[in-house]
Design a protein around this motif. Structure first.
Motif, PDB file in Angstrom:
ATOM      1  N   MET A   1      15.096 -20.069   3.392  1.00 49.20           N
ATOM      2  CA  MET A   1      15.402 -20.864   2.245  1.00 49.20           C
ATOM      3  C   MET A   1      15.135 -20.363   0.829  1.00 49.20           C
ATOM      4  O   MET A   1      14.144 -19.745   0.579  1.00 49.20           O
ATOM      5  CB  MET A   1      14.353 -22.240   2.247  1.00 49.20           C
ATOM      6  N   THR A   2      16.350 -20.342  -0.117  1.00 49.65           N
ATOM      7  CA  THR A   2      16.105 -19.678  -1.175  1.00 49.65           C
ATOM      8  C   THR A   2      15.653 -20.526  -2.339  1.00 49.65           C
ATOM      9  O   THR A   2      16.024 -21.771  -2.519  1.00 49.65           O
ATOM     10  CB  THR A   2      17.533 -19.271  -1.697  1.00 49.65           C
ATOM     11  N   ILE A   3      14.660 -20.255  -3.134  1.00 48.65           N
ATOM     12  CA  ILE A   3      13.891 -21.213  -3.721  1.00 48.65           C
ATOM     13  C   ILE A   3      14.535 -20.612  -5.481  1.00 48.65           C
ATOM     14  O   ILE A   3      14.916 -19.625  -5.622  1.00 48.65           O
ATOM     15  CB  ILE A   3      12.409 -20.605  -4.235  1.00 48.65           C
ATOM     16  N   SER A   4      14.968 -21.617  -6.088  1.00 48.87           N
ATOM     17  CA  SER A   4      15.310 -21.432  -7.498  1.00 48.87           C
ATOM     18  C   SER A   4      14.424 -22.358  -8.466  1.00 48.87           C
ATOM     19  O   SER A   4      14.088 -23.360  -8.166  1.00 48.87           O
ATOM     20  CB  SER A   4      16.660 -21.415  -7.805  1.00 48.87           C
ATOM     21  N   HIS A   5      14.346 -21.700  -9.694  1.00 46.34           N
ATOM     22  CA  HIS A   5      13.223 -22.464 -10.652  1.00 46.34           C
ATOM     23  C   HIS A   5      14.155 -22.471 -11.891  1.00 46.34           C
ATOM     24  O   HIS A   5      15.156 -21.350 -12.444  1.00 46.34           O
ATOM     25  CB  HIS A   5      12.164 -21.500 -11.041  1.00 46.34           C
ATOM     26  N   ASP A   6      14.107 -23.518 -12.631  1.00 47.30           N
ATOM     27  CA  ASP A   6      14.691 -23.843 -13.948  1.00 47.30           C
ATOM     28  C   ASP A   6      14.293 -22.488 -14.864  1.00 47.30           C
ATOM     29  O   ASP A   6      13.310 -21.997 -14.704  1.00 47.30           O
ATOM     30  CB  ASP A   6      14.262 -25.198 -14.548  1.00 47.30           C
ATOM     31  N   ASN A   7      15.315 -22.013 -15.711  1.00 49.64           N
ATOM     32  CA  ASN A   7      15.256 -21.354 -16.699  1.00 49.64           C
ATOM     33  C   ASN A   7      14.758 -19.761 -16.271  1.00 49.64           C
ATOM     34  O   ASN A   7      13.898 -19.216 -16.623  1.00 49.64           O
ATOM     35  CB  ASN A   7      14.259 -21.706 -17.830  1.00 49.64           C
ATOM     36  N   GLU A   8      15.259 -19.443 -14.995  1.00 49.36           N
ATOM     37  CA  GLU A   8      14.854 -18.302 -14.636  1.00 49.36           C
ATOM     38  C   GLU A   8      16.180 -17.545 -13.980  1.00 49.36           C
ATOM     39  O   GLU A   8      16.233 -17.176 -12.751  1.00 49.36           O
ATOM     40  CB  GLU A   8      13.817 -18.425 -13.337  1.00 49.36           C
ATOM     41  N   PRO A   9      17.256 -17.046 -14.662  1.00 51.58           N
ATOM     42  CA  PRO A   9      18.181 -16.623 -14.581  1.00 51.58           C
ATOM     43  C   PRO A   9      18.214 -15.354 -13.561  1.00 51.58           C
ATOM     44  O   PRO A   9      18.690 -15.181 -12.499  1.00 51.58           O
ATOM     45  CB  PRO A   9      19.211 -16.464 -15.666  1.00 51.58           C
ATOM     46  N   LYS A  10      17.287 -14.594 -14.252  1.00 54.28           N
ATOM     47  CA  LYS A  10      17.106 -13.000 -13.441  1.00 54.28           C
ATOM     48  C   LYS A  10      16.377 -13.340 -12.047  1.00 54.28           C
ATOM     49  O   LYS A  10      16.889 -12.721 -11.054  1.00 54.28           O
ATOM     50  CB  LYS A  10      16.384 -12.250 -14.353  1.00 54.28           C
ATOM     51  N   SER A  11      15.401 -13.967 -12.119  1.00 52.82           N
ATOM     52  CA  SER A  11      14.774 -14.068 -10.828  1.00 52.82           C
ATOM     53  C   SER A  11      15.426 -14.896  -9.983  1.00 52.82           C
ATOM     54  O   SER A  11      15.215 -14.327  -8.720  1.00 52.82           O
ATOM     55  CB  SER A  11      13.255 -15.098 -11.230  1.00 52.82           C
ATOM     56  N   ASN A  12      16.101 -15.783 -10.269  1.00 47.93           N
ATOM     57  CA  ASN A  12      16.898 -16.584  -9.256  1.00 47.93           C
ATOM     58  C   ASN A  12      17.974 -15.455  -8.606  1.00 47.93           C
ATOM     59  O   ASN A  12      18.253 -15.766  -7.369  1.00 47.93           O
ATOM     60  CB  ASN A  12      17.568 -17.622  -9.821  1.00 47.93           C
ATOM     61  N   ALA A  13      18.261 -14.882  -9.465  1.00 45.27           N
ATOM     62  CA  ALA A  13      19.602 -13.859  -8.610  1.00 45.27           C
ATOM     63  C   ALA A  13      18.892 -12.938  -7.813  1.00 45.27           C
ATOM     64  O   ALA A  13      19.695 -12.592  -6.940  1.00 45.27           O
ATOM     65  CB  ALA A  13      20.448 -13.267 -10.024  1.00 45.27           C
ATOM     66  N   LEU A  14      18.004 -12.353  -8.225  1.00 38.90           N
ATOM     67  CA  LEU A  14      17.180 -11.538  -7.392  1.00 38.90           C
ATOM     68  C   LEU A  14      16.592 -12.223  -6.060  1.00 38.90           C
ATOM     69  O   LEU A  14      16.892 -11.608  -5.017  1.00 38.90           O
ATOM     70  CB  LEU A  14      16.052 -11.049  -8.066  1.00 38.90           C
ATOM     71  N   ARG A  15      16.312 -13.453  -6.280  1.00 39.27           N
ATOM     72  CA  ARG A  15      15.665 -14.217  -5.052  1.00 39.27           C
ATOM     73  C   ARG A  15      16.980 -14.320  -3.995  1.00 39.27           C
ATOM     74  O   ARG A  15      17.027 -14.144  -2.696  1.00 39.27           O
ATOM     75  CB  ARG A  15      15.227 -15.780  -5.151  1.00 39.27           C
TER      76      ARG A  15
END
Ligand SMILES: Cc1ncc(COP(=O)(O)O)c(C=O)c1O
Length: 419
Positions: A1-15
């Protein structure tokens, strides 16, 4: 399951990319899935620039913190000119690291020789092989229930509560129930009655880490050791997690007043370079013949150099003495948090390893997340809860008083949003 957090564009893309290219089985579930782009001292920085005070030391590996200048310089010096791999070669650096480890265990008369491995579970497996080869006519392996020794081979067989290996027998480990010494001794005697003269080894952890931080009374390990001596059974102490200062002593066997026959070191022993070392009786380790414990990466020069560089830092900076002071600051902070939040049922620990036993899994997960996003650009890093609902607190041993105070202050604010 890919997690995404608000206001984390770079981290979300890397996840997302991580999920695309790397099997998720390689990671243990953690609610933050933190994306780290830099580490220094006791702090991590995420790809989106959040600074986190690290309450994990990786996974009890980075005891001296990250990018430690003295460590990195010495590591480079020790490695200069050496091959990356020295399979079947004799190197001075391996002799030196082994000599220093044996010396660092003055006080344990059984610390005589080393056997190297590339991970904790492999070190455990090699220690168990040594005991099994020493007593080929014995086949029963006694372990303490609820321990974690690794996911591979014999290490997996002696972990947990039940084993698929028919030769494994578990005895109880104290988990706060108040049972007397005789209760545990009776379990050992029952095994001996079932299989007289067939017990090849007894393996235990100083404290149950992965089970949720259960730290036994001092007499427990002494009783195990005494029983082993009476029956000629090698006593194996799994210090993969506890070694190098975590319990407030350089080694946990010192904290508990025992002299195990084989001590298995890992994690912090090389400050992040993959290494594990069995240190113990020469006759046990010598029971393994040429090649019986060899593999491609065990004892590579960089691992041996990292052990020496870590020992240098411990000696020069008196890391263990500092850890003892830091343990007091941290304990005080955690007790304050427990008073503030009824969902922290118990704070268990010793030295610089604690478990916060939370009311339930949902609360524990929420606390990890809220700690992560405690402030707009700052937070505290935890791994996912152990045993469902226990948050482990195990910062680098070099953590400062200001960092402890800052982390506790952030948690006090962040956890008031959990409820
Ligand atoms: C006490 C203990 N023993 C053994 C291991 C296994 O080590 P590794 O993951 O390096 O195989 C661990 C890892 O968490 C551990 O905590």
């Amino acid at each position: 399951m890919t997690i995404s957090h608000d206001n984390e564009p770079k981290s979300n893309a890397l996840r997302l990319l991580m999920d695309q290219y790397v099997g998720h089985a390689q990671s243990t579930w953690t609610p933050t899935q933190v994306v780290v782009s830099r580490a220094k001292g006791r702090c991590l920085w995420t790809a989106d620039g959040r600074r986190l005070i690290d309450f994990t030391s990786g996974v009890l590996v980075s005891n001296i913190g990250y990018a430690h200048r003295g460590f990195e310089r010495r590591l480079a010096d020790y490695c200069k000119g050496l091959p990356r791999n020295a399979y079947n070669m004799v190197t001075e650096i391996q002799i030196e690291a082994s000599r220093r480890l044996v010396k660092s265990m003055r006080g344990n008369a059984h610390a005589q020789r080393t056997l190297w491995a590339a991970s904790g579970s492999e070190g455990i497996q090699k220690a168990m092989w040594a005991a099994l080869h020493h007593h080929p006519e014995r086949h029963i392996m006694v372990a303490t229930r609820g321990g974690f020794h690794g996911k591979k081979g014999l290490a997996a067989d002696v972990s947990g509560e039940r084993s698929a290996n028919p030769n494994v027998r578990f005895i109880s480990f104290p988990m706060g129930g108040g049972e007397p010494e005789s209760f545990y001794r009776a379990e050992l005697d029952a095994i001996w009655r079932e299989a007289p003269d067939k017990v090849a080894l007894l393996i235990t952890e100083p404290y149950l880490g992965a089970k949720g931080s259960f730290h036994p009374p001092k007499w427990y390990h002494r009783m195990l050791e005494q029983w082993c001596r009476e029956h000629g059974v090698p006593f194996i102490f799994d210090e993969v997690q506890a070694c190098f200062g975590r319990t407030g002593s350089m080694y946990a066997w010192q904290s508990y007043g025992v002299q195990p026959d084989l001590v298995v070191l890992g994690k912090g022993v090389a400050s992040g370079v993959p290494a594990s070392v069995v240190v113990g009786r020469a006759d046990l380790i010598g029971a393994l013949g040429y090649g019986e414990a060899s593999d491609t990466f065990s004892g590579v020069p960089e691992a041996c150099a990292a052990v020496c560089a870590t020992l240098d830092v411990f000696e020069e900076e008196k890391v263990v003495a500092h850890a003892r002071r830091a343990a007091k600051w941290l304990r005080r902070g955690l007790d304050t948090l427990q008073k503030q939040f009824p969902f922290i049922l118990e704070v268990r620990g010793e030295g610089l390893v604690f478990g916060l036993d939370m009311a339930d899994t949902v609360t524990a997960d929420a606390c990890v997340l809220e700690a992560y996003r405690a402030r707009p650009k700052r937070g505290v890093h935890f791994l996912g809860p152990l045993a469902g609902k226990v948050l482990r607190v195990s910062p680098p041993l070099t953590i400062t008083r200001d960092e402890v105070d800052e982390a506790v202050e952030m948690l006090a604010a962040a956890w008031s949003r959990v409820g």
